[in-house]
Motif scaffolding. Structure first.
Motif, mmCIF file in Angstrom:
data_model
loop_
_atom_site.group_PDB
_atom_site.id
_atom_site.type_symbol
_atom_site.label_atom_id
_atom_site.label_comp_id
_atom_site.label_asym_id
_atom_site.label_seq_id
_atom_site.Cartn_x
_atom_site.Cartn_y
_atom_site.Cartn_z
ATOM 1 N N ALA A 180 0.803 -1.224 0.000
ATOM 2 C CA ALA A 180 0.000 0.000 0.000
ATOM 3 C C ALA A 180 0.834 1.270 0.000
ATOM 4 O O ALA A 180 0.488 2.249 -0.673
ATOM 5 C CB ALA A 180 -0.937 0.016 1.211
ATOM 6 N N ARG A 200 -3.380 5.042 2.486
ATOM 7 C CA ARG A 200 -3.676 5.680 1.206
ATOM 8 C C ARG A 200 -3.329 7.173 1.267
ATOM 9 O O ARG A 200 -2.236 7.573 0.906
ATOM 10 C CB ARG A 200 -5.150 5.474 0.815
ATOM 11 C CG ARG A 200 -5.423 4.102 0.207
ATOM 12 C CD ARG A 200 -6.618 4.106 -0.731
ATOM 13 N NE ARG A 200 -6.699 2.872 -1.473
ATOM 14 C CZ ARG A 200 -7.567 1.891 -1.242
ATOM 15 N NH1 ARG A 200 -8.443 1.998 -0.244
ATOM 16 N NH2 ARG A 200 -7.581 0.803 -1.985
ATOM 17 N N THR A 219 -4.040 1.135 -4.387
ATOM 18 C CA THR A 219 -4.936 2.223 -4.780
ATOM 19 C C THR A 219 -5.110 2.197 -6.290
ATOM 20 O O THR A 219 -4.171 2.521 -7.029
ATOM 21 C CB THR A 219 -4.374 3.578 -4.332
ATOM 22 O OG1 THR A 219 -4.254 3.589 -2.901
ATOM 23 C CG2 THR A 219 -5.294 4.708 -4.765
#
Length: 260
Positions: A180, A200, A219
């Motif tokens: 991530a 994020r 994402t």
């Protein structure tokens, strides 16, 4: 596995890391490195992208490396097949490292501690269970004992071990690979697993959040997202059919490969 890498690059962590050894550090770049974004059960797309990578890699002499950025399960139709594929030997001339994504964490947690309702179902978990042959229409209404019996019967132990044992990061000179992203201003050793799997906005909105350039998934974007500090490779394969990879060479050059 990784025998050549250990000799050439001084690989510092075991292939199946424990909770205290989830960061792999390689001391030298391979002749070519390919990172692949979120697969999400899209086996055909993964196989097609690997064919492209094999053809592309012919020009590079010496060891080549595939880094999978996590999220192999959920949402797409063939999670079980993807894990079988990743448990098999990598293409000739390549080594492969598979990182852990947030969907592997959710899947493993449910398989080990099943219950009648799980947020994981809403995030693609039922598609994963269906890929193993479970009667998914009945799963949400099953009692815990019945669920446990079904999961043990349908899901191989080696698949559960795969979900649980993936490393969190791979570091090479100038590069960091993670599912991530990273929390800005925090050293790698002090990063929380939750951030490595889930972060994020705080990461995406930061300029140069980490000293090295970060390659990540998690994402989704319509095309690979490239900034001076990071490269995002999740192009939503389960919805778009587009699975993306980046090729990185020792001089820092990058090039992208995608399924149609």
């Amino acid at each position: 596995m990784f025998g050549a890498f250990k000799r050439l690059w001084g690989r510092s962590q075991p292939q199946h890391p424990t909770s205290g050894s989830r960061h792999i550090r390689l001391e030298q770049m391979p002749s070519a490195l390919y990172a692949i974004g979120d697969v999400h059960g899209c086996l055909a797309e993964l196989q097609e992208l690997e064919r492209q990578i094999i053809a592309d890699g012919i020009r590079f002499e010496g060891p080549k490396l595939l880094i999978m950025l996590g999220d192999y399960v959920d949402r797409g139709p063939e999670a079980a097949g993807v894990i079988d594929h990743l448990l098999a030997p990598p293409p000739p001339g390549f080594e492969r490292i598979c990182l852990q994504g947030n969907h592997e964490v959710m899947a493993a947690e449910f398989i080990e501690r099943p219950h009648r309702w799980a947020q994981w179902f809403e995030l693609g978990g039922l598609e994963t269970l269906k890929s193993y042959g479970l009667p998914t229409a009945q799963v949400p209404a099953m009692g815990t004992r019945r669920l446990e019996q079904m999961l043990r019967a349908y899901i191989p132990e080696e698949h559960l071990d795969f979900l649980n044992s993936r490393p969190w990061t791979v570091s090479l000179p100038g590069w960091l690979f993670v599912h991530a992203g990273v929390k800005p201003g925090v050293s790698l050793e002090d990063q929380s697993p939750s951030d490595l799997h889930w972060i994020r906005e705080e990461f995406l909105g930061a300029n140069n959040a980490y000293p090295d350039r970060v390659v990540h998934g998690h994402t989704p974007t319509s095309a690979p997202e490239v900034t001076p500090g990071r490269i995002g490779l999740d192009t939503g394969a389960f919805a778009t059919g587009v699975l993306s990879a980046v090729r990185i060479t020792p001089d820092g050059s990058t090039s992208f490969l995608q399924t149609a």
